[in-house]
Design a protein around this motif. Structure first.
Motif, PDB file in Angstrom:
ATOM      1  N   ARG A 130      71.172 -49.625 -30.389  1.00  0.00           N
ATOM      2  CA  ARG A 130      71.316 -48.400 -29.936  1.00  0.00           C
ATOM      3  C   ARG A 130      71.750 -48.086 -31.672  1.00  0.00           C
ATOM      4  NH1 ARG A 130      75.611 -51.071 -28.399  1.00  0.00           N
ATOM      5  NH2 ARG A 130      77.753 -51.059 -28.374  1.00  0.00           N
ATOM      6  N   GLU A 131      72.001 -49.391 -32.913  1.00  0.00           N
ATOM      7  CA  GLU A 131      72.740 -49.588 -34.050  1.00  0.00           C
ATOM      8  C   GLU A 131      70.587 -49.770 -35.131  1.00  0.00           C
ATOM      9  OE1 GLU A 131      75.517 -48.525 -35.512  1.00  0.00           O
ATOM     10  OE2 GLU A 131      75.993 -48.886 -33.755  1.00  0.00           O
ATOM     11  N   THR A 132      69.940 -50.211 -34.277  1.00  0.00           N
ATOM     12  CA  THR A 132      68.617 -49.819 -34.662  1.00  0.00           C
ATOM     13  C   THR A 132      67.709 -48.639 -34.810  1.00  0.00           C
ATOM     14  OG1 THR A 132      68.408 -52.010 -33.687  1.00  0.00           O
ATOM     15  CG2 THR A 132      66.592 -51.355 -34.814  1.00  0.00           C
ATOM     16  N   LEU A 133      68.178 -47.492 -33.894  1.00  0.00           N
ATOM     17  CA  LEU A 133      67.639 -46.710 -33.621  1.00  0.00           C
ATOM     18  C   LEU A 133      67.831 -45.464 -34.737  1.00  0.00           C
ATOM     19  CD1 LEU A 133      67.709 -45.815 -29.715  1.00  0.00           C
ATOM     20  CD2 LEU A 133      65.894 -46.339 -30.967  1.00  0.00           C
ATOM     21  N   ASN A 134      67.513 -45.158 -34.935  1.00  0.00           N
ATOM     22  CA  ASN A 134      67.616 -43.785 -36.764  1.00  0.00           C
ATOM     23  C   ASN A 134      68.464 -42.805 -36.024  1.00  0.00           C
ATOM     24  OD1 ASN A 134      67.554 -45.193 -39.258  1.00  0.00           O
ATOM     25  ND2 ASN A 134      64.627 -44.858 -39.115  1.00  0.00           N
ATOM     26  N   ASP A 135      68.523 -42.053 -35.919  1.00  0.00           N
ATOM     27  CA  ASP A 135      69.247 -40.477 -36.293  1.00  0.00           C
ATOM     28  C   ASP A 135      68.680 -39.683 -35.898  1.00  0.00           C
ATOM     29  OD1 ASP A 135      72.157 -41.465 -36.201  1.00  0.00           O
ATOM     30  OD2 ASP A 135      73.206 -39.974 -37.667  1.00  0.00           O
ATOM     31  N   GLY A 136      68.272 -38.812 -35.128  1.00  0.00           N
ATOM     32  CA  GLY A 136      67.077 -38.171 -34.576  1.00  0.00           C
ATOM     33  C   GLY A 136      65.971 -38.752 -34.495  1.00  0.00           C
ATOM     34  N   ALA A 137      65.696 -39.998 -33.300  1.00  0.00           N
ATOM     35  CA  ALA A 137      64.263 -40.551 -32.539  1.00  0.00           C
ATOM     36  C   ALA A 137      64.686 -40.697 -31.513  1.00  0.00           C
ATOM     37  CB  ALA A 137      65.381 -42.087 -32.872  1.00  0.00           C
ATOM     38  N   SER A 138      63.497 -41.054 -30.776  1.00  0.00           N
ATOM     39  CA  SER A 138      63.155 -40.355 -29.952  1.00  0.00           C
ATOM     40  C   SER A 138      62.559 -41.139 -28.647  1.00  0.00           C
ATOM     41  CB  SER A 138      61.656 -39.270 -29.367  1.00  0.00           C
ATOM     42  OG  SER A 138      61.153 -39.356 -28.100  1.00  0.00           O
ATOM     43  N   VAL A 139      63.582 -41.366 -27.647  1.00  0.00           N
ATOM     44  CA  VAL A 139      63.088 -42.548 -26.944  1.00  0.00           C
ATOM     45  C   VAL A 139      62.132 -41.755 -25.715  1.00  0.00           C
ATOM     46  CG1 VAL A 139      64.642 -44.181 -24.981  1.00  0.00           C
ATOM     47  CG2 VAL A 139      65.502 -43.173 -27.417  1.00  0.00           C
ATOM     48  N   LEU A 140      61.568 -42.669 -24.862  1.00  0.00           N
ATOM     49  CA  LEU A 140      61.025 -41.934 -24.116  1.00  0.00           C
ATOM     50  C   LEU A 140      60.954 -43.239 -22.311  1.00  0.00           C
ATOM     51  CD1 LEU A 140      59.718 -39.868 -23.893  1.00  0.00           C
ATOM     52  CD2 LEU A 140      57.435 -40.705 -24.826  1.00  0.00           C
ATOM     53  N   ALA A 141      60.785 -42.506 -21.595  1.00  0.00           N
ATOM     54  CA  ALA A 141      60.991 -43.402 -19.855  1.00  0.00           C
ATOM     55  C   ALA A 141      59.254 -43.086 -19.595  1.00  0.00           C
ATOM     56  CB  ALA A 141      62.531 -43.417 -19.457  1.00  0.00           C
ATOM     57  N   MET A 142      59.168 -43.742 -18.636  1.00  0.00           N
ATOM     58  CA  MET A 142      58.062 -43.515 -17.834  1.00  0.00           C
ATOM     59  C   MET A 142      58.602 -43.206 -16.371  1.00  0.00           C
ATOM     60  SD  MET A 142      55.675 -43.688 -19.244  1.00  0.00           S
ATOM     61  CE  MET A 142      54.320 -42.714 -18.327  1.00  0.00           C
ATOM     62  N   THR A 143      58.473 -42.594 -15.405  1.00  0.00           N
ATOM     63  CA  THR A 143      58.499 -42.421 -14.037  1.00  0.00           C
ATOM     64  C   THR A 143      57.645 -41.338 -13.208  1.00  0.00           C
ATOM     65  OG1 THR A 143      60.453 -41.031 -12.044  1.00  0.00           O
ATOM     66  CG2 THR A 143      59.658 -39.936 -14.670  1.00  0.00           C
ATOM     67  N   TYR A 144      57.930 -41.422 -11.775  1.00  0.00           N
ATOM     68  CA  TYR A 144      57.059 -41.123 -10.973  1.00  0.00           C
ATOM     69  C   TYR A 144      57.463 -40.107 -10.311  1.00  0.00           C
ATOM     70  CZ  TYR A 144      53.261 -41.106  -7.373  1.00  0.00           C
ATOM     71  OH  TYR A 144      52.426 -41.127  -6.618  1.00  0.00           O
ATOM     72  N   LEU A 145      56.649 -39.215  -9.835  1.00  0.00           N
ATOM     73  CA  LEU A 145      57.325 -38.272  -8.494  1.00  0.00           C
ATOM     74  C   LEU A 145      58.386 -37.972  -7.211  1.00  0.00           C
ATOM     75  CD1 LEU A 145      56.703 -35.073  -7.555  1.00  0.00           C
ATOM     76  CD2 LEU A 145      53.982 -36.324  -6.387  1.00  0.00           C
ATOM     77  N   GLY A 146      57.638 -40.475  -7.199  1.00  0.00           N
ATOM     78  CA  GLY A 146      59.167 -40.692  -6.103  1.00  0.00           C
ATOM     79  C   GLY A 146      59.858 -40.977  -6.026  1.00  0.00           C
ATOM     80  N   ALA A 147      60.483 -40.574  -7.222  1.00  0.00           N
ATOM     81  CA  ALA A 147      61.694 -39.884  -7.638  1.00  0.00           C
ATOM     82  C   ALA A 147      62.404 -39.082  -6.997  1.00  0.00           C
ATOM     83  CB  ALA A 147      61.694 -40.125  -9.445  1.00  0.00           C
ATOM     84  N   THR A 148      61.731 -37.989  -6.669  1.00  0.00           N
ATOM     85  CA  THR A 148      62.107 -36.564  -6.018  1.00  0.00           C
ATOM     86  C   THR A 148      61.955 -36.346  -4.795  1.00  0.00           C
ATOM     87  OG1 THR A 148      60.938 -35.413  -8.190  1.00  0.00           O
ATOM     88  CG2 THR A 148      63.801 -35.717  -8.690  1.00  0.00           C
ATOM     89  N   GLN A 149      60.588 -36.661  -4.655  1.00  0.00           N
ATOM     90  CA  GLN A 149      59.589 -36.013  -3.480  1.00  0.00           C
ATOM     91  C   GLN A 149      59.080 -37.598  -2.668  1.00  0.00           C
ATOM     92  OE1 GLN A 149      58.357 -32.765  -3.286  1.00  0.00           O
ATOM     93  NE2 GLN A 149      60.547 -32.669  -4.404  1.00  0.00           N
ATOM     94  N   ILE A 150      59.530 -37.651  -1.115  1.00  0.00           N
ATOM     95  CA  ILE A 150      58.755 -38.664  -0.635  1.00  0.00           C
ATOM     96  C   ILE A 150      57.122 -39.753  -1.048  1.00  0.00           C
ATOM     97  CG2 ILE A 150      58.448 -39.930   1.668  1.00  0.00           C
ATOM     98  CD1 ILE A 150      60.785 -37.258   2.626  1.00  0.00           C
ATOM     99  N   VAL A 151      57.070 -39.839  -1.583  1.00  0.00           N
ATOM    100  CA  VAL A 151      55.877 -40.862  -1.191  1.00  0.00           C
ATOM    101  C   VAL A 151      55.370 -41.765  -0.697  1.00  0.00           C
ATOM    102  CG1 VAL A 151      53.672 -41.571  -2.599  1.00  0.00           C
ATOM    103  CG2 VAL A 151      55.380 -39.678  -3.771  1.00  0.00           C
ATOM    104  N   PRO A 152      54.969 -41.924   0.671  1.00  0.00           N
ATOM    105  CA  PRO A 152      55.203 -43.279   1.519  1.00  0.00           C
ATOM    106  C   PRO A 152      54.273 -44.266   0.316  1.00  0.00           C
ATOM    107  CG  PRO A 152      54.273 -41.587   2.953  1.00  0.00           C
ATOM    108  CD  PRO A 152      54.579 -40.353   0.851  1.00  0.00           C
ATOM    109  N   ASN A 153      55.411 -44.977   1.497  1.00  0.00           N
ATOM    110  CA  ASN A 153      55.583 -46.321   0.822  1.00  0.00           C
ATOM    111  C   ASN A 153      55.994 -46.487  -0.621  1.00  0.00           C
ATOM    112  OD1 ASN A 153      53.751 -47.833   3.184  1.00  0.00           O
ATOM    113  ND2 ASN A 153      51.737 -47.108   2.033  1.00  0.00           N
TER     114      ASN A 153
END
Ligand code: 0WD
Length: 261
Positions: A130-153
């Motif tokens: 948090r001290e290394t990130l400049n103000d105005g920085a961007s944080v990005l994470a990777m996700t998938y549809l299976g977070a909110t919908q049932i995707v079998p397996n």
């Protein structure tokens, strides 16, 4: 037009050249970003070093996100290279046994490990940097549809992604006062070392081009392009969002009637 000229970005989660993070890094490099990489363990070190050398020769630092000591050592190693304008979280781990079968059979230990590596790790990285990130920085994470919908397996991976998406929103609120934006990209299925562990994954890759409005699968370069945009000033008012890069698959409520699976 280069969208990330002069920006310094830390990319986590490159394991090999098929990793989504490698596609993101390549596009960010094309747009003028200076990159630093983390890698998890000796197994992938050489391959991450090779990719880093192709993409500007930035630092390559070990980091296991399940270890506070490893996170702190990474922060200290990174300190010599200056502050960050961007952070890419492209990390997940779920034991193969929890990527098929029944959710009610998931063991407690496996659940804890997956939530730690796939979800808490975003908090851990932001806490560490948090001290290394400049103000105005961007944080990005990777996700998938299976977070909110049932995707079998997808099972435990989906449960961990649900937590990750929620973490994205709460971090966006906490960091908004510094102008730091936090978003997720929800990518369509792409063949990688991780996704191959999901039961029936090749069938998922066959279904998407038949059903999605754009009638195609997506590539790591497609994800990279959107990651560039979300990290750039063009997206300076976008935060706490989950942005789909899936040829529109997520919006379908029913398969088209002419589709045979
Ligand atoms: O279809 C897909 N491939 C999708 C992937 C669709 C939508 C989202 N995603 C997500 C994944 O869940 C993950 O969050 O994208 C992210 C990147 O996944 P990937 O590119 O598909 O997979 P991979 O190339 O395997 O990269 C994930 C990496 C690990 O790779 P390996 O193959 O070595 O497990 O996450 C890293 C590791 O490099 N990783 C860790 N990094 C630091 N500390 C840890 C750890 N403890 N555990 C895994």
């Amino acid at each position: 037009m280069k969208l990330l000229e002069g920006k310094r970005i830390l990319v986590t989660g490159v394991a090999n050249r098929w990793s989504i993070a490698a596609g993101i890094a390549r596009k960010m490099h094309e747009h003028g970003a200076q990159l630093a990489f983390t890698y998890q363990g000796e197994r992938v070190k050489a391959s991450v070093e090779e990719i880093a050398a192709e993409l500007g020769g930035g630092p390559v630092i070990e980091c296991d996100v399940s270890s506070d000591a490893s996170l702190a050592a990474m922060r200290d190693a990174l300190a010599a290279h200056g502050k960050l304008d961007g952070l890419v979280h492209s990390i997940a781990f779920v034991d193969k046994a929890s990527l098929s079968g029944k959710v009610y059979e998931i063991p407690r230990d496996g659940f804890k490990l997956s939530m730690d590596v796939s979800s808490y790790s975003l908090i851990a990285l932001v806490q560490t940097l948090r001290e290394t990130l400049n103000d105005g920085a961007s944080v990005l994470a990777m996700t998938y549809l299976g977070a909110t919908q049932i995707v079998p397996n997808y099972n435990l991976a989906g449960i961990a992604k649900a937590a990750l998406e929620s973490i994205v929103r709460y971090l966006a609120f906490d960091l908004g006062e510094r102008g730091i934006r936090v978003n997720a990209i929800s990518a369509g299925p792409i063949k990688t070392a991780s996704s191959r562990q999901v039961g029936g994954f090749s069938k998922i890759l066959e279904i998407v081009p038949k059903v999605a409005p754009l009638k195609r699968n997506i590539t790591i370069e497609d994800v990279g392009n959107v990651a560039v945009y979300l990290t750039s000033a063009l997206a300076s008012t976008i935060t706490a969002d989950v942005h789909f890069v899936d040829a529109g698959y997520h919006a379908m409520g029913m398969y088209p009637p002419d589709v045979t699976l």
